[in-house]
Design a protein around this motif. Sequence first.
Motif, mmCIF file in Angstrom:
data_model
loop_
_atom_site.group_PDB
_atom_site.id
_atom_site.type_symbol
_atom_site.label_atom_id
_atom_site.label_comp_id
_atom_site.label_asym_id
_atom_site.label_seq_id
_atom_site.Cartn_x
_atom_site.Cartn_y
_atom_site.Cartn_z
ATOM 1 N N ALA A 113 -4.467 9.937 -1.378
ATOM 2 C CA ALA A 113 -4.978 8.669 -1.316
ATOM 3 C C ALA A 113 -4.117 8.071 -0.773
ATOM 4 O O ALA A 113 -2.799 7.938 -0.875
ATOM 5 N N ARG A 114 -4.726 6.724 -0.617
ATOM 6 C CA ARG A 114 -3.942 4.730 -0.431
ATOM 7 C C ARG A 114 -4.748 4.386 -1.785
ATOM 8 O O ARG A 114 -5.517 3.985 -1.585
ATOM 9 N N LEU A 115 -3.815 3.875 -2.045
ATOM 10 C CA LEU A 115 -3.258 2.499 -3.454
ATOM 11 C C LEU A 115 -2.857 1.837 -3.465
ATOM 12 O O LEU A 115 -1.621 2.000 -2.860
ATOM 13 N N PRO A 116 -3.091 0.815 -4.042
ATOM 14 C CA PRO A 116 -2.542 -0.634 -3.715
ATOM 15 C C PRO A 116 -0.825 -0.447 -5.551
ATOM 16 O O PRO A 116 -0.872 0.608 -6.048
ATOM 17 N N SER A 117 0.781 -0.947 -4.906
ATOM 18 C CA SER A 117 1.782 -0.295 -6.105
ATOM 19 C C SER A 117 1.391 -0.650 -6.296
ATOM 20 O O SER A 117 2.233 -0.544 -7.360
ATOM 21 N N ASP A 118 0.580 -1.535 -7.320
ATOM 22 C CA ASP A 118 0.504 -1.992 -8.782
ATOM 23 C C ASP A 118 -0.318 -1.379 -9.564
ATOM 24 O O ASP A 118 -0.608 -2.002 -10.653
ATOM 25 N N LEU A 143 7.885 1.756 -11.100
ATOM 26 C CA LEU A 143 8.880 2.885 -10.646
ATOM 27 C C LEU A 143 9.658 2.750 -9.623
ATOM 28 O O LEU A 143 10.297 4.254 -9.009
ATOM 29 N N GLY A 144 9.886 2.116 -8.961
ATOM 30 C CA GLY A 144 11.152 1.739 -7.570
ATOM 31 C C GLY A 144 9.724 1.846 -6.098
ATOM 32 O O GLY A 144 9.974 1.693 -5.244
ATOM 33 N N TYR A 145 7.905 1.929 -6.166
ATOM 34 C CA TYR A 145 7.562 2.683 -4.876
ATOM 35 C C TYR A 145 6.914 1.507 -4.554
ATOM 36 O O TYR A 145 5.698 1.003 -5.730
ATOM 37 N N ASN A 146 7.072 0.213 -3.985
ATOM 38 C CA ASN A 146 6.259 -0.832 -3.142
ATOM 39 C C ASN A 146 5.746 -0.496 -1.699
ATOM 40 O O ASN A 146 4.415 -1.459 -1.583
ATOM 41 N N LYS A 147 6.436 0.531 -1.582
ATOM 42 C CA LYS A 147 5.820 0.680 -0.029
ATOM 43 C C LYS A 147 6.032 2.278 0.680
ATOM 44 O O LYS A 147 7.102 2.549 0.095
ATOM 45 N N GLY A 148 5.110 2.804 1.696
ATOM 46 C CA GLY A 148 5.604 3.785 1.981
ATOM 47 C C GLY A 148 5.142 5.276 1.253
ATOM 48 O O GLY A 148 3.827 5.533 1.364
ATOM 49 N N ASN A 149 5.261 6.161 1.353
ATOM 50 C CA ASN A 149 4.842 7.785 1.136
ATOM 51 C C ASN A 149 5.451 7.937 0.026
ATOM 52 O O ASN A 149 6.220 8.028 -0.865
ATOM 53 N N VAL A 150 4.238 8.743 -0.873
ATOM 54 C CA VAL A 150 4.732 9.091 -2.514
ATOM 55 C C VAL A 150 4.333 10.532 -2.837
ATOM 56 O O VAL A 150 3.270 10.716 -2.316
ATOM 57 N N LEU A 151 5.356 11.595 -2.974
ATOM 58 C CA LEU A 151 4.725 12.941 -3.545
ATOM 59 C C LEU A 151 4.398 12.984 -4.965
ATOM 60 O O LEU A 151 6.396 13.219 -5.651
ATOM 61 N N ILE A 152 4.040 13.235 -6.058
ATOM 62 C CA ILE A 152 3.815 13.529 -7.571
ATOM 63 C C ILE A 152 3.753 15.281 -7.577
ATOM 64 O O ILE A 152 2.998 15.727 -6.321
ATOM 65 N N ARG A 153 4.190 16.209 -7.800
ATOM 66 C CA ARG A 153 4.300 17.044 -8.338
ATOM 67 C C ARG A 153 3.807 16.949 -9.214
ATOM 68 O O ARG A 153 4.392 16.543 -10.132
ATOM 69 N N LEU A 154 2.419 18.110 -9.789
ATOM 70 C CA LEU A 154 1.474 18.206 -10.849
ATOM 71 C C LEU A 154 1.566 19.424 -11.345
ATOM 72 O O LEU A 154 1.577 20.399 -10.717
ATOM 73 N N SER A 155 1.961 19.302 -12.744
ATOM 74 C CA SER A 155 2.421 20.663 -13.711
ATOM 75 C C SER A 155 1.446 20.331 -15.155
ATOM 76 O O SER A 155 0.994 19.522 -15.327
ATOM 77 N N LYS A 179 3.573 2.903 -16.662
ATOM 78 C CA LYS A 179 4.021 2.235 -15.449
ATOM 79 C C LYS A 179 3.444 2.133 -14.471
ATOM 80 O O LYS A 179 2.348 3.122 -14.083
ATOM 81 N N THR A 180 3.096 1.286 -13.782
ATOM 82 C CA THR A 180 3.245 1.274 -12.222
ATOM 83 C C THR A 180 3.782 2.480 -11.468
ATOM 84 O O THR A 180 4.864 2.099 -11.636
ATOM 85 N N MET A 181 3.732 1.837 -9.784
ATOM 86 C CA MET A 181 4.230 2.852 -8.696
ATOM 87 C C MET A 181 4.569 1.603 -9.049
ATOM 88 O O MET A 181 6.091 2.240 -7.981
ATOM 89 N N SER A 182 5.228 0.450 -8.584
ATOM 90 C CA SER A 182 6.060 -0.965 -8.255
ATOM 91 C C SER A 182 7.554 -0.410 -9.286
ATOM 92 O O SER A 182 8.347 -0.630 -8.963
ATOM 93 N N ALA A 184 1.165 -1.500 -0.181
ATOM 94 C CA ALA A 184 -0.008 -0.366 0.321
ATOM 95 C C ALA A 184 1.071 1.308 0.319
ATOM 96 O O ALA A 184 1.546 1.322 0.884
ATOM 97 N N LEU A 185 0.375 2.450 -0.855
ATOM 98 C CA LEU A 185 1.105 3.589 -0.752
ATOM 99 C C LEU A 185 0.670 4.696 -0.797
ATOM 100 O O LEU A 185 -0.593 4.941 -0.951
ATOM 101 N N ASN A 186 1.378 5.474 0.180
ATOM 102 C CA ASN A 186 0.267 6.343 0.574
ATOM 103 C C ASN A 186 0.557 7.966 -0.220
ATOM 104 O O ASN A 186 2.313 8.205 -0.678
ATOM 105 N N ILE A 187 -0.340 8.227 -1.320
ATOM 106 C CA ILE A 187 0.879 8.782 -2.424
ATOM 107 C C ILE A 187 -0.196 10.483 -2.093
ATOM 108 O O ILE A 187 -1.147 10.538 -1.869
ATOM 109 N N ALA A 188 0.845 11.290 -2.074
ATOM 110 C CA ALA A 188 0.168 13.051 -2.131
ATOM 111 C C ALA A 188 0.178 13.304 -3.582
ATOM 112 O O ALA A 188 1.570 13.323 -3.950
ATOM 113 N N LEU A 189 -0.675 13.895 -4.032
ATOM 114 C CA LEU A 189 -0.654 14.844 -5.419
ATOM 115 C C LEU A 189 -0.515 16.444 -4.893
ATOM 116 O O LEU A 189 -1.263 16.920 -4.227
#
Length: 501
Positions: A102-107, A172-184, A167-170, A80-85
């Motif tokens: 949002a909390r989403l699976p890594s796949d 990209l190397g993100y299998n668990k923890g927190n991820v920050l995505i900056r949108l433009s 590509k999936t988040m996995s 499970a990943l905690n993703i912040a946009l």
Amino acid sequence: MATTVKVVSVDMRQASIKVTPSTYLTDVLEQACKKFNLSPDKYLLKHKEKELDLSNTFRNAGLIAGAKLELITKSKTPGALNIALQLPEPEARAFGAPRATARLPSDTTVWKVLRHFESTVCAGRVNITARGIPQTGVSSGSGQLYYESPALQIESRSLTSFVDFQKTMSQLGYNKGNVLIRLSFQTSERTFVDATNDISQYFEEEASVQQEREAAKATALEAETQVTRNNAQEAASEVPQIVPEAVTPAHEDATAQAPAITAEPSVPEPMEVDTASDPLAPTAIFSAPTNSTPAAAHTTESDEVYVPGIVHAQLHQQRLKTAGMNKRLLSDRELEEKAAAEQAKIAAVKSVDVRVRFPDQTLGQWKITPEWTGHTLYKAIRDVMAHKDAQFHLVVPGRPVVTIKDEDGPSAQLVKGYGFRQNTLLNLVWDGSATANVRNGPFLKAEQQKKAVEVVVPEVPQGEEEDEVAAPTTAKPVPQRKDGNGDGKKGVPKWLKLGKK
């Protein structure tokens, strides 16, 4: 400055991968799996018993030149990943907050992450994937709507194309923890209509591939379940041999003379009992052995039978190699499938032959069904006892020794509670309250003793394997190293000899 790292697969193959300080570990994993002909979605990297974060670069991971990395199997259950946009200013004002989480699976693919934030988290207040901006032509002055593509920044990685969004988040190397995505957003050179067609082409193919993968997984799971079911039915239909285990030295002759429960015709026919009128009646009664010498003492085997050969050595080396390989823990789904397979095996059991060895070395055999409990078996034994009031208990020989309790209920069922899935031998042991008259007298009633038949031990052919044993090869004598004198004795080395002077 470029360098190399060594990657070791699960089957001990090695590959050298060229890296730079800015190379991501996900790229290292993909290159290694490509050389090993493996799927990178099923493996992770480990360095010195520590799992690496594949989202890091070679420099940030703290690795040195020539580092030795190991492939480990990744769990089938996605993390499970905690993703912040991080939203731009106009979109943040429309959403009411600078970030959406949002909390989403890594796949989950990057495009699905954006669609989830757009439709679910932001509830349609922010347009992320279907943006168009008009541009006025210089010559004609007619306006044309062009596609405004989302541009993502994840740490130092930029994602701007539809190929990156697949590509999936996995991956990209993100299998668990927190991820920050900056949108433009950036204006592309494609028109909005062409971009819409590209989106439907790219991500419909992705959906079809995902459906094919899910269908393949479902087919594999169904095939595995069917194989497990067939194995359970075969195990239930087979009647394996049971070797009785003596409780005390005085019972050795009973151990030798007690027959193995097999489907061979050498076993005597069971006595005729009307099981419809008396379901607790035994199917067979065997008398005590008359010979004081155990039958195993009459069996002779050649010593060559116990000499290990090259096949045994190779098997031992293979087991050592298998035991030294890394093994992952079972996922929750695999544990559920294993429990379901065990339940299927238990449900496939229709009947089990249970033999009870009595203190006077006689044997009784019953055919039990899944409804039988410990109390039912105790009641069936008391019906054939000469002293019904004597107290006893039943034990399953082995380590540890399991005692069958005189109880009713689901936990006391012999098949589901005690795990009787094949033919079983039990020992009857007197309690301390049993008197000497009960212990020394006959166990069975007089009418049951008349029905007892003699135990017939199947004859094992002797000496048939002697011709198959290969003749021992005589070892060639090792020639002795002779010195200059030719007598075969060890002489003085040249470097120790003194000079002429």
